[in-house]
Design a protein around this motif. Structure first.
Motif, PDB file in Angstrom:
ATOM      1  N   TRP A   1       0.853  -1.186   0.000  1.00  0.00           N
ATOM      2  CA  TRP A   1       0.000   0.000   0.000  1.00  0.00           C
ATOM      3  C   TRP A   1       0.886   1.233   0.000  1.00  0.00           C
ATOM      4  O   TRP A   1       1.813   1.346   0.784  1.00  0.00           O
ATOM      5  N   ARG A   2       0.570   2.160  -0.930  1.00  0.00           N
ATOM      6  CA  ARG A   2       1.313   3.406  -1.019  1.00  0.00           C
ATOM      7  C   ARG A   2       0.408   4.579  -0.664  1.00  0.00           C
ATOM      8  O   ARG A   2      -0.765   4.612  -1.049  1.00  0.00           O
ATOM      9  N   TYR A   3       0.997   5.534   0.037  1.00  0.00           N
ATOM     10  CA  TYR A   3       0.284   6.755   0.408  1.00  0.00           C
ATOM     11  C   TYR A   3       1.100   7.938  -0.093  1.00  0.00           C
ATOM     12  O   TYR A   3       2.163   8.262   0.454  1.00  0.00           O
ATOM     13  N   SER A   4       0.622   8.586  -1.144  1.00  0.00           N
ATOM     14  CA  SER A   4       1.325   9.731  -1.724  1.00  0.00           C
ATOM     15  C   SER A   4       1.147  10.956  -0.836  1.00  0.00           C
ATOM     16  O   SER A   4       0.023  11.282  -0.434  1.00  0.00           O
TER      17      SER A   4
ATOM     18  N   ASP B   1      -7.789   8.743   3.641  1.00  0.00           N
ATOM     19  CA  ASP B   1      -8.267   8.477   2.289  1.00  0.00           C
ATOM     20  C   ASP B   1      -7.695   9.516   1.328  1.00  0.00           C
ATOM     21  O   ASP B   1      -7.485  10.683   1.699  1.00  0.00           O
ATOM     22  N   LEU B   2      -7.425   9.091   0.103  1.00  0.00           N
ATOM     23  CA  LEU B   2      -6.922   9.981  -0.944  1.00  0.00           C
ATOM     24  C   LEU B   2      -7.769   9.826  -2.198  1.00  0.00           C
ATOM     25  O   LEU B   2      -8.270   8.740  -2.483  1.00  0.00           O
ATOM     26  N   ARG B   3      -7.886  10.910  -2.930  1.00  0.00           N
ATOM     27  CA  ARG B   3      -8.580  10.849  -4.216  1.00  0.00           C
ATOM     28  C   ARG B   3      -7.873   9.838  -5.123  1.00  0.00           C
ATOM     29  O   ARG B   3      -6.660   9.874  -5.292  1.00  0.00           O
ATOM     30  N   GLY B   4      -8.650   8.928  -5.707  1.00  0.00           N
ATOM     31  CA  GLY B   4      -8.084   7.935  -6.606  1.00  0.00           C
ATOM     32  C   GLY B   4      -7.332   6.822  -5.913  1.00  0.00           C
ATOM     33  O   GLY B   4      -6.597   6.080  -6.560  1.00  0.00           O
ATOM     34  N   ALA B   5      -7.496   6.686  -4.597  1.00  0.00           N
ATOM     35  CA  ALA B   5      -6.769   5.653  -3.857  1.00  0.00           C
ATOM     36  C   ALA B   5      -7.169   4.260  -4.327  1.00  0.00           C
ATOM     37  O   ALA B   5      -8.330   4.000  -4.633  1.00  0.00           O
ATOM     38  N   ASP B   6      -6.192   3.367  -4.371  1.00  0.00           N
ATOM     39  CA  ASP B   6      -6.427   1.978  -4.742  1.00  0.00           C
ATOM     40  C   ASP B   6      -6.076   1.072  -3.573  1.00  0.00           C
ATOM     41  O   ASP B   6      -5.109   1.318  -2.846  1.00  0.00           O
ATOM     42  N   HIS B   7      -6.862   0.035  -3.390  1.00  0.00           N
ATOM     43  CA  HIS B   7      -6.520  -1.068  -2.492  1.00  0.00           C
ATOM     44  C   HIS B   7      -6.538  -0.705  -1.011  1.00  0.00           C
ATOM     45  O   HIS B   7      -6.049  -1.484  -0.195  1.00  0.00           O
ATOM     46  N   ALA B   8      -7.084   0.454  -0.628  1.00  0.00           N
ATOM     47  CA  ALA B   8      -7.170   0.839   0.782  1.00  0.00           C
ATOM     48  C   ALA B   8      -8.567   1.388   1.048  1.00  0.00           C
ATOM     49  O   ALA B   8      -9.047   2.273   0.331  1.00  0.00           O
ATOM     50  N   PHE B   9      -9.218   0.860   2.080  1.00  0.00           N
ATOM     51  CA  PHE B   9     -10.614   1.178   2.358  1.00  0.00           C
ATOM     52  C   PHE B   9     -10.808   1.478   3.842  1.00  0.00           C
ATOM     53  O   PHE B   9     -10.027   1.006   4.663  1.00  0.00           O
TER      54      PHE B   9
END
Length: 264
Positions: free
Chosen positions: A69-72, A117-125
Motif C-alpha cells: 500500500w502506497r500513500y502519496s 483516504d486519498l482521491r483515486g486511492a487503490d486497495h485501501a478502504f
C-alpha cells in the motif's frame, strides 16, 4: 506473527526505512519532496492496519487488499487546504503503522471514517469517490466527507472542508468498504454555511445488495440519522439528491457516517 515493512520512498528509491515488525514507525527531520510516498508491505493480504502518517491527522483503521500500500504525500499547492495547519509541512515528522487488534476490527463503529483516504486511492478502504467535485479543489473532494471532521458552519479551508458537487444535479457519492460489512445506520451532516449554502430536501441511499433507502433531509446544522434493518453490503451510494426548491446556491456534504460492524 505477521510482520510489516514501512518506508518513505521517492520515485522507487528508499529514503528511510523502519525496523520491520508487527508495528513500525519513522522519525525524520527534513521536509517532504515532490513525489514522496509512504509504502507499507505486509506478509499477507488482505490486512487491517492502523495508520497515522502525520501527527496532525487522526489514526485511521484501514483495510488493505494488496500486500503493498502506497500513500502519496499531499502538497499544499492550492488556494485552500483540507488538512490542519502544518500537516505534511513541518520539518520533524513521526509516522506510524501497525496491525489492528481483533477488538478494534470487530467493534461497532463508524465504518466509513478514514482520515487517510486519498482521491483515486487503490486497495485501501474505506474509500470515497464521486462523479462531481467542485472545481477539482482539495477542499471539495469526496474524501472530505469521510475524514471525521463535522465542522459545518463555513466552507473552504480546514476544518470546513466538505464534498462539493460543482452545482451538478446528478451528483453521487460512493463509499466503498472493500469487504462485507454489517450496517444499520447512516448519519449525514450537511454543510450549513447559510445563506451561502442551500440544502437537499431528499435523496436516496443505494446499497451494494440492490436495496435502497429514501432519505428526507432538513435545513439544519445538526447530524441527521437514518436507522434501518441491518444489512450486509460492500458499498453505499448517495444519489438522487434533491436541492430545496427556489434556491440557487450550494448544497454540500460535510460528513457521512456509516455505523455497523465488520462482517468477516
Amino acid at each position: 506473527m505477521q510482520t510489516l515493512k514501512f518506508g518513505l520512498y521517492n520515485g522507487g528509491h528508499l529514503e528511510q526505512a523502519a525496523t520491520p515488525g508487527a508495528a513500525a514507525y519513522l522519525v525524520f527531520q527534513h521536509g517532504y519532496k515532490r513525489g514522496d510516498y509512504y509504502q507499507v508491505e505486509v506478509d499477507k493480504a488482505p490486512a487491517y492496519l492502523v495508520v497515522q502518517l502525520d501527527s496532525a491527522l487522526s489514526p485511521a483503521l484501514i483495510y488493505v487488499t494488496e500486500k503493498t500500500w502506497r500513500y502519496s504525500i499531499p502538497f499544499n499547492d492550492q488556494r485552500e487546504w483540507p488538512y490542519p495547519d502544518g500537516a505534511f509541512a513541518e520539518h520533524r515528522y513521526y509516522a506510524s503503522v501497525r496491525f489492528a487488534t481483533a477488538d478494534e476490527i470487530h467493534a461497532r463503529r463508524n465504518l466509513a471514517v478514514n482520515s487517510h483516504d486519498l482521491r483515486g486511492a487503490d486497495h485501501a478502504f474505506p474509500h470515497a469517490s464521486a462523479n462531481a467535485e467542485t472545481r477539482g479543489e482539495y477542499v471539495f473532494f469526496a474524501r472530505n466527507a469521510i475524514d471525521g471532521y463535522v465542522a459545518n458552519e463555513s466552507h473552504g479551508n480546514f476544518p470546513f472542508q466538505s464534498w462539493g458537487i460543482d452545482q451538478r444535479e446528478d451528483a453521487e457519492l460512493t463509499v466503498d468498504f472493500g469487504r462485507p460489512v454489517r450496517i444499520d445506520t447512516l448519519i449525514l451532516t450537511l454543510r450549513a454555511d447559510y445563506p451561502h449554502d442551500t440544502y437537499w430536501t431528499a435523496g436516496t441511499a443505494m446499497f451494494s445488495d440492490g436495496s435502497q433507502l429514501p432519505l428526507k433531509m432538513a435545513k439544519t446544522a445538526a447530524p441527521q440519522s437514518y436507522s434501518f434493518e441491518a444489512k450486509t453490503v460492500t458499498w453505499v451510494r448517495l444519489t438522487d439528491l434533491k436541492r430545496a426548491l427556489g434556491t440557487e446556491f450550494f448544497p454540500a456534504l460535510t460528513e457521512l457516517a456509516v455505523i455497523g460492524q465488520d462482517a468477516q
